[in-house]
Write a protein that holds these residues in place. Structure first.
Motif, PDB file in Angstrom:
ATOM      1  N   SER A  56       0.859  -1.168   0.000  1.00 21.93           N
ATOM      2  CA  SER A  56       0.000   0.000   0.000  1.00 21.93           C
ATOM      3  C   SER A  56       0.901   1.225   0.000  1.00 21.93           C
ATOM      4  N   PHE A  57       0.679   2.145  -0.953  1.00 22.35           N
ATOM      5  CA  PHE A  57       1.498   3.347  -1.064  1.00 22.35           C
ATOM      6  C   PHE A  57       0.621   4.581  -1.184  1.00 22.35           C
ATOM      7  N   SER A  58       1.139   5.711  -0.725  1.00 24.21           N
ATOM      8  CA  SER A  58       0.516   7.012  -0.974  1.00 24.21           C
ATOM      9  C   SER A  58       1.634   8.006  -1.264  1.00 24.21           C
ATOM     10  N   GLY A  59       1.297   9.091  -1.966  1.00 24.41           N
ATOM     11  CA  GLY A  59       2.271  10.132  -2.263  1.00 24.41           C
ATOM     12  C   GLY A  59       3.037   9.952  -3.551  1.00 24.41           C
ATOM     13  N   LEU A  60       2.680   8.952  -4.368  1.00 21.59           N
ATOM     14  CA  LEU A  60       3.342   8.760  -5.663  1.00 21.59           C
ATOM     15  C   LEU A  60       2.633   9.600  -6.721  1.00 21.59           C
ATOM     16  N   SER A  61       3.315   9.897  -7.807  1.00 23.67           N
ATOM     17  CA  SER A  61       2.671  10.621  -8.905  1.00 23.67           C
ATOM     18  C   SER A  61       1.742   9.653  -9.646  1.00 23.67           C
ATOM     19  N   PRO A  62       0.593  10.128 -10.121  1.00 22.53           N
ATOM     20  CA  PRO A  62      -0.343   9.253 -10.833  1.00 22.53           C
ATOM     21  C   PRO A  62       0.296   8.611 -12.059  1.00 22.53           C
ATOM     22  N   GLY A  63      -0.136   7.397 -12.381  1.00 25.27           N
ATOM     23  CA  GLY A  63       0.372   6.675 -13.545  1.00 25.27           C
ATOM     24  C   GLY A  63       0.974   5.345 -13.153  1.00 25.27           C
ATOM     25  N   LYS A  64       1.796   4.816 -14.033  1.00 20.55           N
ATOM     26  CA  LYS A  64       2.419   3.516 -13.812  1.00 20.55           C
ATOM     27  C   LYS A  64       3.842   3.694 -13.293  1.00 20.55           C
ATOM     28  N   HIS A  65       4.164   2.907 -12.259  1.00 19.57           N
ATOM     29  CA  HIS A  65       5.494   2.941 -11.655  1.00 19.57           C
ATOM     30  C   HIS A  65       6.017   1.509 -11.541  1.00 19.57           C
ATOM     31  N   GLY A  66       7.229   1.280 -12.036  1.00 20.71           N
ATOM     32  CA  GLY A  66       7.862  -0.013 -11.825  1.00 20.71           C
ATOM     33  C   GLY A  66       8.298  -0.111 -10.370  1.00 20.71           C
ATOM     34  N   TRP A  67       8.425  -1.352  -9.861  1.00 24.23           N
ATOM     35  CA  TRP A  67       8.961  -1.542  -8.518  1.00 24.23           C
ATOM     36  C   TRP A  67       9.678  -2.875  -8.473  1.00 24.23           C
ATOM     37  N   SER A  68      10.661  -2.973  -7.587  1.00 23.21           N
ATOM     38  CA  SER A  68      11.489  -4.176  -7.547  1.00 23.21           C
ATOM     39  C   SER A  68      12.127  -4.368  -6.185  1.00 23.21           C
ATOM     40  N   ILE A  69      12.615  -5.582  -5.999  1.00 16.63           N
ATOM     41  CA  ILE A  69      13.478  -5.902  -4.861  1.00 16.63           C
ATOM     42  C   ILE A  69      14.889  -5.743  -5.408  1.00 16.63           C
ATOM     43  N   ASN A  70      15.711  -4.909  -4.777  1.00 17.67           N
ATOM     44  CA  ASN A  70      17.071  -4.675  -5.261  1.00 17.67           C
ATOM     45  C   ASN A  70      18.098  -5.349  -4.361  1.00 17.67           C
ATOM     46  N   GLU A  71      19.316  -5.471  -4.885  1.00 17.27           N
ATOM     47  CA  GLU A  71      20.391  -6.235  -4.245  1.00 17.27           C
ATOM     48  C   GLU A  71      20.761  -5.778  -2.839  1.00 17.27           C
ATOM     49  N   PHE A  72      20.812  -4.469  -2.624  1.00 16.10           N
ATOM     50  CA  PHE A  72      21.362  -3.958  -1.373  1.00 16.10           C
ATOM     51  C   PHE A  72      20.357  -3.113  -0.593  1.00 16.10           C
ATOM     52  N   GLY A 102       7.112  -6.037 -11.198  1.00 15.20           N
ATOM     53  CA  GLY A 102       6.144  -5.572 -12.184  1.00 15.20           C
ATOM     54  C   GLY A 102       5.858  -4.092 -12.074  1.00 15.20           C
ATOM     55  N   THR A 103       4.568  -3.749 -12.169  1.00 16.85           N
ATOM     56  CA  THR A 103       4.147  -2.354 -12.229  1.00 16.85           C
ATOM     57  C   THR A 103       3.059  -2.059 -11.208  1.00 16.85           C
ATOM     58  N   VAL A 132      12.415  -0.895  -4.150  1.00 17.69           N
ATOM     59  CA  VAL A 132      12.544   0.395  -4.823  1.00 17.69           C
ATOM     60  C   VAL A 132      11.317   0.632  -5.687  1.00 17.69           C
ATOM     61  N   VAL A 133      10.803   1.857  -5.647  1.00 14.21           N
ATOM     62  CA  VAL A 133       9.726   2.281  -6.539  1.00 14.21           C
ATOM     63  C   VAL A 133      10.329   3.312  -7.493  1.00 14.21           C
ATOM     64  N   TYR A 134      10.071   3.122  -8.782  1.00 15.14           N
ATOM     65  CA  TYR A 134      10.646   3.969  -9.829  1.00 15.14           C
ATOM     66  C   TYR A 134       9.650   5.022 -10.313  1.00 15.14           C
ATOM     67  N   GLY A 135      10.166   6.048 -10.960  1.00 18.23           N
ATOM     68  CA  GLY A 135       9.332   7.135 -11.457  1.00 18.23           C
ATOM     69  C   GLY A 135       8.479   6.754 -12.651  1.00 18.23           C
ATOM     70  N   THR A 136       8.896   5.722 -13.383  1.00 14.91           N
ATOM     71  CA  THR A 136       8.165   5.251 -14.558  1.00 14.91           C
ATOM     72  C   THR A 136       8.087   3.730 -14.508  1.00 14.91           C
ATOM     73  N   GLU A 137       7.526   3.127 -15.553  1.00 14.41           N
ATOM     74  CA  GLU A 137       7.460   1.659 -15.622  1.00 14.41           C
ATOM     75  C   GLU A 137       8.850   1.037 -15.755  1.00 14.41           C
ATOM     76  N   GLU A 138       9.773   1.782 -16.356  1.00 12.59           N
ATOM     77  CA  GLU A 138      11.133   1.288 -16.555  1.00 12.59           C
ATOM     78  C   GLU A 138      11.878   1.265 -15.228  1.00 12.59           C
ATOM     79  N   LYS A 139      12.732   0.298 -15.059  1.00 15.63           N
ATOM     80  CA  LYS A 139      13.514   0.193 -13.823  1.00 15.63           C
ATOM     81  C   LYS A 139      14.960   0.632 -14.062  1.00 15.63           C
ATOM     82  N   SER A 140      15.143   1.535 -15.037  1.00 14.66           N
ATOM     83  CA  SER A 140      16.490   1.990 -15.373  1.00 14.66           C
ATOM     84  C   SER A 140      16.872   3.272 -14.644  1.00 14.66           C
ATOM     85  N   ASP A 141      15.887   4.063 -14.201  1.00 10.79           N
ATOM     86  CA  ASP A 141      16.237   5.274 -13.452  1.00 10.79           C
ATOM     87  C   ASP A 141      16.595   4.868 -12.019  1.00 10.79           C
TER      88      ASP A 141
END
Length: 183
Positions: A56-72, A102-103, A132-141
């Motif tokens: 459950s999240f709040s405070g993100l910009s509307p739209g699609k955001h990628g998210w992942s479990i990262n190494e560190f 995913g997204t 980590v939650v990303y600004g877009t669907e891509e997990k490159s930023d």
């Protein structure tokens, strides 16, 4: 089991299990405490090859955001220091790493909810890593926010508050709080 409990007139939600001898850590949590993004991600080991993820999240910009479990779990430079998307599989799968969640679909109010299962994910392998939650669907930023994954007590034993305004604990949210999808 859930149906039998609900016949008593109470809501029932079963997540996880008792303490099997096969693994010691069956639950984990990552809390996002602002200043812009707030949220909680709960992870529960269903069996040795399956984990349940609820967020459950709040405070993100509307739209699609990628998210992942990262190494560190290194947050010295916020999400930028968390490394790559977690992928313990030997040889690595370039197609979709195990830590790719995913997204998230964020509504116009900045809220996102997720409930799903992830195969081959072991909670014991995630302690000390980050989500980590990303600004877009891509997990490159580098990501807009991150939180360290911490060991959590089992179901019914974790009384951390998800909302201090009404005293709801992270294990008391209902299934209507989440959108079910498969990772």
């Amino acid at each position: 089991m859930s149906e039998a409990l609900e016949q008593t007139g109470r809501k029932a939600r079963l997540i996880g299990q008792g303490i099997p001898e096969d693994f010691l850590i069956s639950a984990a949590v990552a809390e996002f405490k602002g200043p812009e993004v707030f949220g909680v991600v709960r992870l529960a080991q269903v069996n040795m090859e399956l984990a349940r993820i609820e967020a459950s999240f709040s405070g993100l910009s509307p739209g699609k955001h990628g998210w992942s479990i990262n190494e560190f779990g290194d947050l010295t430079r916020a999400a930028a220091s968390t490394g790559k998307v977690f992928n313990p599989i030997k040889g690595g799968s370039a197609e979709k790493p195990l830590g790719d969640l995913g997204t998230l679909d964020v509504d116009e109010k900045g809220a996102a909810f997720f409930s799903g299962m992830k195969e081959k994910l072991r909670i014991a392998d995630l302690i000390g890593r980050s989500i980590v939650v990303y600004g877009t669907e891509e997990k490159s930023d580098p990501g807009v926010t991150a939180s360290v994954i911490a060991r959590s007590a089992g179901v019914g034993e974790n009384y951390k508050s998800i909302c201090t305004c009404d005293g709801t604990t992270i294990w008391e949210t209902s299934d209507t709080d989440f959108i079910v999808s498969k990772v």
